[in-house]
Motif scaffolding. Structure first.
Motif: not given
Length: 738
Positions: A697-711
């Protein structure tokens, strides 16, 4: 036995059955509702039917014990309203409860006894029950853990269950049932009452759409229950004041609080805030509003905050309040900051007058005087003001005051001072045109569209930029100082994301910017920065939200960041590892105080439904105390787990490469790919590829990927725990999307 608990009320009702009416109003559990209908057995059958329906509505989300009251209801229906039995079964099959299979079996027997069309009736009921069964199955593990626990451990399990439920989509009523179950065991939990009221009042209805009294009826009933269980809670009474539907009701309640001796600053501020809201919503006259404020104005120790309350209603009245407090607070920088936000020119004139007579020196106002000179002074005055700016800037070397602690060395690099070196610009001007106007000044960043935030290199450059922009004849611009418009927000709920934060803080003014470094840096602690368009909007948000449900909301001040790390830098902080994940913060505090006497204890909230993440930080008054505590706590056992305790030290974390942060590997989702994609979409825009039994899964925004990883890492999806990793951790080459 705790006042207001289910156990307390059942004991009282056994002694005096007539108390059951009070019991069901304060603690409406299935057991107490059963006692209540027994007490009302001599009522008419229609009245009893209405009572049963009310009881079912209030108890049905107790998915563990609601069956006991429902079975009593079915006995009543079979005797008095047999024609309603079929529909009652169908309705019950749509409500999640752990005895669902028994209910379905009883319905099957009922269909056979009545000679109904078996295939038609059971087919429809089976379809309903299957949907409900899926909801119950997701919660079976939690219900088993709660049932297997006792005492304080049972409450801890229910809390973990609640946190998991609050993170689920469309689980409003499930969470409501858990709030009730926890409070039935521990009604003295003030913080939980606040969270429950917030859940009922705000989470169900968007804050901006709340109207008094219609949408707050349930919340008002809930706060009445809360203050019964905690009659001396100032914060709960403050919430009750906010929920009053009329000014007369608010005044009467506040008078009752005064008579009871529970009035404090928090309650008084909420009273004034409530009166202001009622003025807006119910058409109270401005004279009545002023009368209430003038009566209580001298009771607050820092009245400058109340000026913010009425500033958006009557600027002159806000200014009058500040002038009344001038003698008391003329040496207080915060007072002058509020005065400047209410009436800049007036604050400068008053400061000059007071400075001449009282010989005071407020650095904040010195800069304002210089800025005022740039805006309104003669060329000679402007030249003199510019020369005065130099002493206001921090120098590389300065003599240390004897009363001052040596500053902690943070970094050899110069620190940005975004909060004190930024301005807000409103007007039609492009970024290129802005840069032309501000040439020869260091412009760090420009953000926004119609309203722009410009960060300059220093305070001096900020004041020069304000002068140039406000006097630019080619453009019609409104430029003003952005100082005290940015808030630091900490410890917000784990299920809040960008949209939740912006919606929440927008209730108090226009949010120009929202920065969430904890997402970008993949940190577990949750903090962000919220920037408002004006200082008074920011102040209103601080007063309304700081301390609410555990939130920390403060004015952002880079110069104060040093104090947050003093204990760590000075060797006064101890890191304790190996704590049981189910151990509550209160139990951790009790345990560590057997061996040490910390000045503060911080327990980071746990993930995946846990009370904690297995570690805690203890701060001590001296480094020697910290060393002794580390030695005393090391190798101790708690619930079979061996602890380790060391004096904490700062370790420089390796910074992840930007190109690898936005791509994740997701595995262990079974056959639930469609549901997984829906979950992934909650965190932002992404692209996806199959990846050897998993997903890339590749997110457009870095911070979205970070939130997905934590969540999502460790989150259960149809009985399986998701495994989510940063792609770099698997040694795979990430990709980018445009």
């Amino acid at each position: 036995m705790t006042l207001g608990s289910e156990e307390y009320w059942l004991s009282e009702v056994n002694k005096a059955p007539e108390l059951v009416e009070n019991a069901v109003a304060v603690m409406p559990t299935p057991s107490i509702w059963s006692k209540y209908v027994e007490f009302k057995v001599n009522e008419s059958k229609d009245a009893l039917l209405a009572l049963f329906k009310q009881g079912l509505e209030e108890t049905q989300w107790h998915i563990d014990k609601s069956q006991t009251f429902w079975l009593k209801y079915m006995e009543f229906l079979k005797l008095q309203f047999s024609e309603l039995v079929h529909d009652a079964y169908i309705q019950r099959l749509s409500v999640p409860h752990v005895q669902l299979d028994q209910t379905f079996s009883a319905f099957s027997d009922f269909v056979q006894e009545r000679n109904l069309n078996y295939e038609e009736s059971l087919g429809s009921a089976s379809h309903i029950a299957d949907k409900t069964r899926k909801m119950v199955a997701l919660r079976e593990k939690w219900e088993y853990e709660v049932k297997s626990s006792g005492g304080s451990l049972k409450v801890d399990r229910l809390r973990q269950y609640l946190e998991w439920e609050l993170g689920n989509k469309d689980a409003f009523n499930f969470a409501r049932g858990l709030f009730e179950r926890i409070l039935a065991l521990n009604p003295a939990d003030e913080r939980l009452w606040h969270r429950y009221i917030w859940h009922i009042w705000v989470d169900k209805v968007p804050f901006s759409k709340i109207k008094i009294p219609a949408d707050t009826k349930a919340a008002r009933e809930l706060i009445d229950r809360a203050v019964f269980c905690l009659p001396n809670s100032q914060s709960l009474y403050a919430t009750k004041l906010r929920l009053q539907p009329s000014m007369e009701g608010a005044i009467q309640l506040f008078a009752e609080c005064e008579d009871s001796g529970i009035v404090g600053d928090e309650l008084l501020f909420q009273f004034l805030f409530s009166v202001k809201q009622l003025y807006r919503e119910n058409g109270i006259s401005i004279e009545d509003l002023k009368g209430v404020f003038e009566k209580h104005i001298d009771s607050l120790p820092k009245l400058v905050f109340t000026s913010t309350l009425v500033l958006d209603i009557d600027q002159n009245f806000a200014q009058d309040m500040l002038m009344k407090q001038l003698k008391q607070f003329r040496n207080d920088s915060l007072f002058w900051q509020h005065f400047a936000s209410v009436n800049f020119r007036k604050s400068v004139a008053v400061y000059k007058s007071v400075k001449r007579s009282d010989k005071i020196y407020i650095e904040f106002m010195e800069t304002k005087v210089i800025l005022d000179t740039f805006t309104h002074g003669t060329p000679q005055e402007i030249e003199k003001a510019y020369s005065l700016m130099i002493p206001l800037q921090p120098t590389k070397k300065r003599q240390l005051d004897i009363s001052e602690e040596p500053a902690v060395k943070r970094s050899s690099k110069s620190q940005r001072d975004r909060e004190h070196a930024s301005i807000v610009v409103q007007g039609d001007i492009s970024v290129d045109e802005l840069h032309d106007l501000l040439k020869n000044l260091k412009v760090v960043s420009v953000t926004g569209n119609k309203t722009r935030i410009i960060e300059l290199g220093t305070k001096s450059e900020k004041m020069l930029a304000l002068s140039r922009l406000n006097f630019a004849k080619k453009f019609s611009l409104n430029a003003y100082d952005a100082e005290n418009t940015t808030l630091w927000v900490n410890n917000y709920p784990p299920y809040w994301h960008d949209s939740n934060l912006k919606t929440k803080f927008s209730e108090f003014g226009t949010v120009l910017d929202l920065r969430i470094p904890s997402h970008e840096k993949r940190e577990r602690r949750r903090f962000c920065y919220v920037q408002y368009s004006t200082a008074q909007e920011a102040a209103t948000a601080v007063e309304a939200l700081d301390g609410q449900n555990g939130l920390e909301v403060r004015f952002s001040d880079p110069s104060q960041r040093r104090s947050r790390t003093d204990a760590l830098e000075e060797g006064r902080e101890v890191l304790v590892r190996g704590l049981p994940f189910s151990m509550s913060g209160d139990n951790i505090e009790v345990f560590v105080k057997k061996y040490s006497n910390p000045s503060s204890i911080r327990v980071p909230p746990g993930r995946r439904g846990q009370s904690n993440d297995g570690f805690a930080f203890l701060d001590f008054d001296t480094a020697a105390d910290a060393a002794n505590a580390a030695e005393a706590l090391s190798d101790k056992f708690v619930s079979g787990r061996k602890l380790s305790a060391v004096v904490a030290s700062r370790q420089k974390a390796s910074k992840p490469k930007q190109s690898t942060v936005n791509t994740l590997s997701v595995r262990n989702y079974g056959t639930s790919k469609a549901e997984l994609l829906e979950l992934l979409g909650e965190f932002g825009t992404f692209d996806v590829q199959d990846d050897n039994g998993g997903l890339k899964v590749t997110y457009t925004k870095i911070q979205d990927a970070g939130r997905a990883l934590l969540g999502l890492d460790g989150r259960e999806l149809n009985g399986q725990k998701l495994a989510v990793r940063n792609l770099a951790e698997r040694g795979m080459k990430p990709r980018t999307i445009g």
